[in-house]
Design a protein around this motif. Structure first.
Motif, short mmCIF file in Angstrom:
data_model
loop_
_atom_site.label_atom_id
_atom_site.label_comp_id
_atom_site.label_asym_id
_atom_site.label_seq_id
_atom_site.Cartn_x
_atom_site.Cartn_y
_atom_site.Cartn_z
N ILE A 25 0.61 -1.35 -0.12
CA ILE A 25 0.18 -0.04 -0.10
C ILE A 25 0.62 1.57 0.00
O ILE A 25 0.56 1.64 -0.82
N GLU A 28 1.43 2.39 -3.35
CA GLU A 28 1.30 2.69 -4.49
C GLU A 28 1.40 4.19 -3.95
O GLU A 28 0.66 5.03 -4.46
N PHE A 29 0.69 4.68 -2.15
CA PHE A 29 1.31 5.93 -2.15
C PHE A 29 2.53 6.38 -2.49
O PHE A 29 2.26 7.60 -3.76
N GLN A 102 -5.00 2.45 4.09
CA GLN A 102 -5.13 3.44 3.43
C GLN A 102 -6.08 4.25 4.13
O GLN A 102 -5.61 5.72 3.67
N ASN A 106 -4.57 8.22 4.54
CA ASN A 106 -5.32 9.66 3.52
C ASN A 106 -5.26 10.80 4.44
O ASN A 106 -5.11 11.69 4.25
#
Length: 146
Positions: A25, A28-29, A102, A106
């Protein structure tokens, strides 16, 4: 409070799958153009991952109400059930009763202010300033957070 020493790899084995998931993850960020101008993104994500795993007590990849409750108690700012629910819905936008990684990232990188984010920031600052900084005390402490 001293940071706990790194456990020898034996103790961390059951964390490994989750660590790998969160690492994916994080990648992805890192590739997300939305965050391309965020400085030290990689370091921040590494810190977020550690924090998240600290609070995801059941290793399910989600932080639930009990986890947030225990985390707040550990930080000396216990919250009522209602406050905890509100904190979680602030992060998830009300769509979930658990905070995914996530959601967590965020929240930490986002512009919106959330109680949980303030708490995390505060904890980070509290841990950095071990020799108490001189000068006037900060105006808000964790007990006064909404």
């Amino acid at each position: 409070e001293m940071a706990a020493p790194r456990r020898p790899s034996g103790g961390g084995l059951r964390r490994a799958p989750q660590d790998g998931r969160l690492e994916e993850i994080n990648k992805e960020f890192l590739c997300d153009p939305k965050f391309s101008d965020e400085e030290d993104l990689e370091e921040k994500l590494a810190v977020f991952k550690e924090k998240y795993m600290e609070f995801d007590l059941n290793n399910q990849g989600e932080i639930d109400l009990m986890s947030v409750k225990r985390m707040m108690e550990k930080m000396g700012a216990p919250k009522t059930h209602l406050e905890l629910k509100k904190m979680i819905s602030e992060v998830t936008g009300g769509v979930s009763e658990t905070i995914s990684y996530q959601d967590f990232v965020n929240m930490m990188l986002g512009k919106r202010s959330a109680v949980l984010k303030l708490v995390m920031m505060f904890e980070g600052k509290a841990n950095e300033g071990n020799p108490k900084p001189s000068g006037p005390p900060p105006e808000r402490d964790i007990a006064s957070l909404p």
